[in-house]
Design a protein around this motif. Sequence first.
Motif, mmCIF file in Angstrom:
data_model
loop_
_atom_site.group_PDB
_atom_site.id
_atom_site.type_symbol
_atom_site.label_atom_id
_atom_site.label_comp_id
_atom_site.label_asym_id
_atom_site.label_seq_id
_atom_site.Cartn_x
_atom_site.Cartn_y
_atom_site.Cartn_z
ATOM 1 N N ALA A 243 8.017 7.420 -23.262
ATOM 2 C CA ALA A 243 6.597 7.371 -22.927
ATOM 3 C C ALA A 243 6.369 7.751 -21.466
ATOM 4 O O ALA A 243 5.403 8.460 -21.128
ATOM 5 C CB ALA A 243 6.039 5.972 -23.202
ATOM 6 N N ARG A 244 7.246 7.299 -20.587
ATOM 7 C CA ARG A 244 7.123 7.639 -19.166
ATOM 8 C C ARG A 244 7.308 9.138 -18.943
ATOM 9 O O ARG A 244 6.586 9.765 -18.156
ATOM 10 C CB ARG A 244 8.148 6.854 -18.348
ATOM 11 C CG ARG A 244 7.791 5.378 -18.199
ATOM 12 C CD ARG A 244 8.940 4.569 -17.634
ATOM 13 N NE ARG A 244 8.503 3.216 -17.296
ATOM 14 C CZ ARG A 244 9.323 2.205 -17.066
ATOM 15 N NH1 ARG A 244 10.637 2.381 -17.140
ATOM 16 N NH2 ARG A 244 8.855 1.006 -16.761
ATOM 17 N N LEU A 245 8.253 9.726 -19.669
ATOM 18 C CA LEU A 245 8.448 11.164 -19.551
ATOM 19 C C LEU A 245 7.255 11.927 -20.115
ATOM 20 O O LEU A 245 6.842 12.953 -19.559
ATOM 21 C CB LEU A 245 9.737 11.576 -20.276
ATOM 22 C CG LEU A 245 11.035 11.135 -19.587
ATOM 23 C CD1 LEU A 245 12.234 11.404 -20.503
ATOM 24 C CD2 LEU A 245 11.223 11.857 -18.253
ATOM 25 N N ALA A 246 6.675 11.437 -21.202
ATOM 26 C CA ALA A 246 5.496 12.085 -21.765
ATOM 27 C C ALA A 246 4.325 12.038 -20.780
ATOM 28 O O ALA A 246 3.567 13.010 -20.654
ATOM 29 C CB ALA A 246 5.109 11.418 -23.087
ATOM 30 N N ASP A 247 4.201 10.919 -20.069
ATOM 31 C CA ASP A 247 3.143 10.814 -19.050
ATOM 32 C C ASP A 247 3.348 11.854 -17.955
ATOM 33 O O ASP A 247 2.399 12.506 -17.508
ATOM 34 C CB ASP A 247 3.139 9.412 -18.434
ATOM 35 C CG ASP A 247 2.580 8.359 -19.372
ATOM 36 O OD1 ASP A 247 1.924 8.737 -20.363
ATOM 37 O OD2 ASP A 247 2.797 7.161 -19.116
ATOM 38 N N ALA A 248 4.603 12.018 -17.516
ATOM 39 C CA ALA A 248 4.896 12.991 -16.465
ATOM 40 C C ALA A 248 4.652 14.411 -16.956
ATOM 41 O O ALA A 248 4.135 15.259 -16.222
ATOM 42 C CB ALA A 248 6.348 12.830 -15.998
ATOM 43 N N PHE A 249 5.011 14.676 -18.214
ATOM 44 C CA PHE A 249 4.776 15.998 -18.797
ATOM 45 C C PHE A 249 3.278 16.303 -18.814
ATOM 46 O O PHE A 249 2.846 17.408 -18.461
ATOM 47 C CB PHE A 249 5.340 16.042 -20.223
ATOM 48 C CG PHE A 249 5.097 17.343 -20.941
ATOM 49 C CD1 PHE A 249 5.919 18.437 -20.718
ATOM 50 C CD2 PHE A 249 4.052 17.463 -21.840
ATOM 51 C CE1 PHE A 249 5.704 19.638 -21.375
ATOM 52 C CE2 PHE A 249 3.819 18.661 -22.509
ATOM 53 C CZ PHE A 249 4.654 19.750 -22.274
ATOM 54 N N PRO B 287 0.808 -1.223 0.000
ATOM 55 C CA PRO B 287 0.000 0.000 0.000
ATOM 56 C C PRO B 287 0.843 1.276 0.000
ATOM 57 O O PRO B 287 1.826 1.390 0.736
ATOM 58 C CB PRO B 287 -0.798 -0.121 1.300
ATOM 59 C CG PRO B 287 -0.834 -1.586 1.602
ATOM 60 C CD PRO B 287 0.479 -2.111 1.125
ATOM 61 N N GLY B 288 0.454 2.188 -0.867
ATOM 62 C CA GLY B 288 1.092 3.499 -0.888
ATOM 63 C C GLY B 288 2.416 3.600 -1.601
ATOM 64 O O GLY B 288 3.001 4.676 -1.663
ATOM 65 N N THR B 289 2.915 2.501 -2.164
ATOM 66 C CA THR B 289 4.208 2.554 -2.863
ATOM 67 C C THR B 289 3.989 2.875 -4.343
ATOM 68 O O THR B 289 2.942 2.552 -4.909
ATOM 69 C CB THR B 289 4.947 1.212 -2.749
ATOM 70 O OG1 THR B 289 4.126 0.163 -3.295
ATOM 71 C CG2 THR B 289 5.255 0.898 -1.296
ATOM 72 N N PRO B 290 4.981 3.535 -4.996
ATOM 73 C CA PRO B 290 4.823 3.892 -6.413
ATOM 74 C C PRO B 290 4.791 2.652 -7.298
ATOM 75 O O PRO B 290 5.411 1.632 -6.988
ATOM 76 C CB PRO B 290 6.053 4.752 -6.700
ATOM 77 C CG PRO B 290 7.053 4.355 -5.656
ATOM 78 C CD PRO B 290 6.253 4.020 -4.433
ATOM 79 N N VAL B 291 4.054 2.752 -8.405
ATOM 80 C CA VAL B 291 3.894 1.627 -9.323
ATOM 81 C C VAL B 291 4.275 2.070 -10.729
ATOM 82 O O VAL B 291 3.855 3.140 -11.186
ATOM 83 C CB VAL B 291 2.438 1.112 -9.327
ATOM 84 C CG1 VAL B 291 2.283 -0.039 -10.305
ATOM 85 C CG2 VAL B 291 2.026 0.684 -7.939
ATOM 86 N N SER B 292 5.069 1.275 -11.420
ATOM 87 C CA SER B 292 5.432 1.577 -12.801
ATOM 88 C C SER B 292 4.228 1.386 -13.712
ATOM 89 O O SER B 292 3.455 0.435 -13.557
ATOM 90 C CB SER B 292 6.565 0.651 -13.263
ATOM 91 O OG SER B 292 6.781 0.772 -14.653
ATOM 92 N N SER B 293 4.073 2.301 -14.676
ATOM 93 C CA SER B 293 2.976 2.165 -15.639
ATOM 94 C C SER B 293 3.293 1.136 -16.703
ATOM 95 O O SER B 293 2.416 0.703 -17.450
ATOM 96 C CB SER B 293 2.680 3.512 -16.293
ATOM 97 O OG SER B 293 3.828 4.002 -16.972
ATOM 98 N N GLY B 294 4.562 0.731 -16.800
ATOM 99 C CA GLY B 294 4.936 -0.308 -17.745
ATOM 100 C C GLY B 294 5.181 0.217 -19.146
ATOM 101 O O GLY B 294 5.102 1.421 -19.410
#
Length: 274
Positions: free
Chosen positions: A222-228, A131-138
């Motif tokens: 893709a991960r950076l685009a998600d953060a943006f 619970p509460g830990t970060p999860v990779s979007s893959g």
Amino acid sequence: MSDGFPDLPQAPPIEGGIRPPKPSYEQFTRQAVFYLPVVRRGELLGYLWAAESNVKAAGFIRSIAARAAGADATSVWGRRLDTFHDRGTPALDAIRGWVGAPEDPVGGAVPPGTRERRVPSLAALHELANPGTPVSSGPLIQDGLYPDGTPVDRSAGWGPLVSVRPPSYATRTATPVLSYPVTRGGTVLGYVWASVSEDAASYLRRARADRDGEIAAGLWEARLADAFGAGVPAADAVRRLRGTPEDPLAGGIAADAQEHQATGLDELDRLARE
């Protein structure tokens, strides 16, 4: 030799360098998942999971609360699932095959009579385990589909392929940058970087990683685009990627990776060419 599942071509091996990872079940899915608890001497070590209808997606999520025991169990279940994958066993059958098996002194066991339960997503199972830990979007492609549901397989009705970069940070800057190495199996594939003072960030492949470094670019961009899209400042977005689990193709960033500071992209370019 076939691994039992037709799939996209594997990246060719680099002579004298890193090799493509051994075929195994996909570690990410956007589908609902079925899961089974794994315990050892009454302690929860984690959960085996399989995608609801993707016969190629399965894995083990360890419980961080189990500390080293959970980490050790991860290796055991990885090898066991690889064995079922090599036989061409559908993912759900692979995890069901361990119900009631004798308890392994390291990997634990799925108690006899346990029935799998269902959660709506892999992220929901991660939340249950830790619970509460970060999860990779893959990776961008999961279950043979892009995020919008477009199939990778053109025979499934997909039109002409047009590559369009999603909205993201600027890919060049004249300011100092910070970076982290992206590694797979201990080998550096490239670097994820961000400007210290501007909204610029991207992935830079390592020259010696060749094709493997190029393949890794898609997921990190893709991960950076998600953060943006979420409005995260570039430097924060890159720092949040530290500790990202290792992807079979794109690699990961170790939790203890050291942040590298460079006077600019030219300095990082030189490092990537070494």
